[in-house]
Design an enzyme around this catalytic site. Structure first.
Site, mmCIF file in Angstrom:
data_model
loop_
_atom_site.group_PDB
_atom_site.id
_atom_site.type_symbol
_atom_site.label_atom_id
_atom_site.label_comp_id
_atom_site.label_asym_id
_atom_site.label_seq_id
_atom_site.Cartn_x
_atom_site.Cartn_y
_atom_site.Cartn_z
ATOM 1 N N CYS A 1 0.828 -1.213 0.000
ATOM 2 C CA CYS A 1 0.000 0.000 0.000
ATOM 3 C C CYS A 1 0.864 1.266 0.000
ATOM 4 O O CYS A 1 0.651 2.168 -0.811
ATOM 5 C CB CYS A 1 -0.949 -0.026 1.195
HETATM 6 N N1 LIG Z 1 -4.533 -4.124 4.841
HETATM 7 C C1 LIG Z 1 -3.984 -3.428 3.840
HETATM 8 O O1 LIG Z 1 -4.219 -2.214 3.688
HETATM 9 C C2 LIG Z 1 -3.087 -4.104 2.855
HETATM 10 C C3 LIG Z 1 -2.684 -3.391 1.715
HETATM 11 C C4 LIG Z 1 -1.838 -4.008 0.782
HETATM 12 C C5 LIG Z 1 -1.421 -5.311 0.985
HETATM 13 N N2 LIG Z 1 -1.808 -5.976 2.112
HETATM 14 C C6 LIG Z 1 -1.326 -7.353 2.263
HETATM 15 O O2 LIG Z 1 -2.419 -8.209 1.933
HETATM 16 C C7 LIG Z 1 -2.354 -9.402 2.715
HETATM 17 C C8 LIG Z 1 -3.658 -9.524 3.502
HETATM 18 O O3 LIG Z 1 -3.797 -8.374 4.334
HETATM 19 P P1 LIG Z 1 -5.080 -8.125 5.234
HETATM 20 O O4 LIG Z 1 -4.944 -6.748 5.761
HETATM 21 O O5 LIG Z 1 -6.302 -8.505 4.492
HETATM 22 O O6 LIG Z 1 -4.807 -9.168 6.404
HETATM 23 P P2 LIG Z 1 -5.848 -9.793 7.445
HETATM 24 O O7 LIG Z 1 -6.976 -8.855 7.656
HETATM 25 O O8 LIG Z 1 -5.033 -10.187 8.623
HETATM 26 O O9 LIG Z 1 -6.400 -11.095 6.709
HETATM 27 C C9 LIG Z 1 -5.596 -12.145 6.304
HETATM 28 C C10 LIG Z 1 -6.434 -13.388 6.200
HETATM 29 O O10 LIG Z 1 -5.595 -14.449 5.735
HETATM 30 C C11 LIG Z 1 -6.071 -15.667 6.240
HETATM 31 N N3 LIG Z 1 -4.907 -16.537 6.474
HETATM 32 C C12 LIG Z 1 -3.876 -16.330 7.332
HETATM 33 N N4 LIG Z 1 -2.971 -17.337 7.236
HETATM 34 C C13 LIG Z 1 -3.446 -18.183 6.286
HETATM 35 C C14 LIG Z 1 -3.002 -19.413 5.749
HETATM 36 N N5 LIG Z 1 -1.864 -19.979 6.134
HETATM 37 N N6 LIG Z 1 -3.772 -20.013 4.805
HETATM 38 C C15 LIG Z 1 -4.929 -19.452 4.379
HETATM 39 N N7 LIG Z 1 -5.424 -18.302 4.860
HETATM 40 C C16 LIG Z 1 -4.683 -17.663 5.805
HETATM 41 C C17 LIG Z 1 -6.815 -15.364 7.538
HETATM 42 O O11 LIG Z 1 -8.086 -15.960 7.412
HETATM 43 P P3 LIG Z 1 -8.545 -17.285 8.227
HETATM 44 O O12 LIG Z 1 -7.750 -17.314 9.497
HETATM 45 O O13 LIG Z 1 -10.003 -17.023 8.448
HETATM 46 O O14 LIG Z 1 -8.264 -18.422 7.299
HETATM 47 C C18 LIG Z 1 -6.974 -13.835 7.536
HETATM 48 O O15 LIG Z 1 -8.301 -13.416 7.674
HETATM 49 C C19 LIG Z 1 -1.132 -9.230 3.642
HETATM 50 O O16 LIG Z 1 -0.032 -9.891 3.083
HETATM 51 C C20 LIG Z 1 -0.916 -7.725 3.672
HETATM 52 O O17 LIG Z 1 0.421 -7.370 3.921
HETATM 53 C C21 LIG Z 1 -2.643 -5.412 3.034
#
Ligand SMILES: NC(=O)c1ccc[n+]([C@@H]2O[C@H](COP(=O)([O-])OP(=O)(O)OC[C@H]3O[C@@H](n4cnc5c(N)ncnc54)[C@H](OP(=O)(O)O)[C@@H]3O)[C@@H](O)[C@H]2O)c1
Length: 332
Positions: free
Chosen positions: A144
């Site tokens: 981001c």
């Molecule tokens: N938030 C932002 O603004 C943003 C912006 C750009 C990029 N990102 C990137 O995008 C990715 C997701 O971010 P997020 O903010 O959406 O994170 P989040 O809210 O923590 O969600 C991540 C989801 O991944 C799932 N998960 C975790 N480990 C897993 C595994 N081993 N296998 C399958 N599912 C798994 C979990 O779901 P369950 O436990 O329900 O399976 C969790 O709900 C990250 O790498 C982050 O760095 C985030």
């Protein structure tokens, strides 16, 4: 297109669901959550009630095998478990994690873990890599902060000596799981600098900007403010010959002429991009100090993550990149 989302219980996963609900050419057929497999999506994402009949499924390949494309919206270090398997059976992938944004050696150094499943990927900053994205099976969606930062300076990076990024992000950048850092009393009425000289997104910025100028020196200070969405970046660009403000606007207009989602403004506000895939940019000149200040505003969950991921999916499948994303921001 049939779409799968691994990590659909998280913030970027739910944002993908929100944006894809009205996409005319894409249908979400699988959304995973390990915690909530078997539960209807709306039970967690109440704001999506009425839009999906789907239930969450486990992140197994057999639940994703009818997909044309899968978004991996999971933490770094986890995407690499899924991406090679998906590619192997011919499913295209847009990875929202950091697992494929850097070369293997830099990734292992910066993220402190071995990369088990490295593949070459195209860096998914759509405005800069559209042609390569169109041919790619694997797109590494940018972080981001790098999205707002790189778009702010790409048109003038070639002539920059030093670029100082001062960036402020809303709390959703940290994901859906609460922590002590994001706990309300710790952030309320506060702006908190963190990882002041060692944020991992620095490496993405340097990698991209050195394509324009291998000599440029970059620094980056991330901060969090107590809002849900948005990243505001002030890029202080020091250069020997500073163009006038009018010349700078001309340079930017030329550079971004085919880029619907980059909007040049006289000034910017996070509230003018909220909920949208736009990156707004405003430019100011400080002649006395040989400095150009370029401010950019994005919604971290849209242009900084899920919106850009859909923009990339559109390009990968030969669609107009605006498909499903052509709506105004939410104001106020
Ligand atoms: N938030 C932002 O603004 C943003 C912006 C750009 C990029 N990102 C990137 O995008 C990715 C997701 O971010 P997020 O903010 O959406 O994170 P989040 O809210 O923590 O969600 C991540 C989801 O991944 C799932 N998960 C975790 N480990 C897993 C595994 N081993 N296998 C399958 N599912 C798994 C979990 O779901 P369950 O436990 O329900 O399976 C969790 O709900 C990250 O790498 C982050 O760095 C985030």
């Amino acid at each position: 297109m049939k779409v799968g989302i691994i990590g659909a219980s998280g913030y970027t996963g739910s944002e993908l669901l929100r944006l894809l609900a009205l996409h005319p050419k894409a249908e979400v057929v699988a959304a995973t959550s390990r915690q909530l497999a078997g539960e209807p999506i709306w039970k967690l994402h109440r704001f999506l009630k009425g839009f999906y009949d789907l239930k969450f499924v486990e992140p197994d390949l057999k639940n994703l095998d009818e997909c044309d494309v899968v978004f991996t919206a999971v933490p770094h270090g986890e995407a690499m478990r899924y991406v090679p398997q998906l590619l192997e059976v011919g499913i295209k992938v847009v990875d929202l994690s950091a697992d494929y944004r850097l070369d293997k050696e830099t990734y292992e150094k910066v993220y402190g873990k071995k990369h088990e499943g490295y593949r070459d990927a195209v860096y998914g900053l759509t405005e800069l890599h559209r042609d390569e994205i169109a041919k790619a099976d694997l797109v590494a969606n940018p972080g981001c902060y790098p999205t707002g930062a790189i778009l702010a300076v790409a048109p003038i990076a070639e002539n920059a000596e030093i670029i100082v990024f001062d960036a402020k992000s809303g709390i959703s950048g940290a994901g859906a799981k609460p922590t002590e850092f994001t706990h309300y009393p710790n952030l309320h009425e506060a702006i908190v600098p963190y990882k002041v000289t060692n944020h991992r997104h620095y490496w993405e910025m340097v990698r991209e900007l050195s394509r324009f100028n291998p000599e440029v020196r970059v620094s980056f200070t991330p901060q969090v403010f107590p809002g849900s969405r948005g990243i505001l970046t002030n890029a202080h660009v020091f250069m020997n010959d500073v163009p006038s403000r009018d010349e700078l606007y001309e340079i930017y207009e030329r550079f971004y002429r085919d880029c619907y989602f980059v909007r040049l403004q006289d000034e910017i506000r996070l509230s003018w991009v909220r909920g949208s895939n736009f990156c707004d940019i405003a430019i100011f000149v400080d002649e006395q100090n040989g400095r150009v200040v370029v401010s950019s505003a994005i919604d971290n969950l849209v242009k900084g993550a899920s919106g850009q991921a859909i923009q990339n999916m559109n390009v990968m499948f030969g669609l107009d990149e605006k498909t499903g994303l052509e709506f105004p921001p939410l104001f106020p």
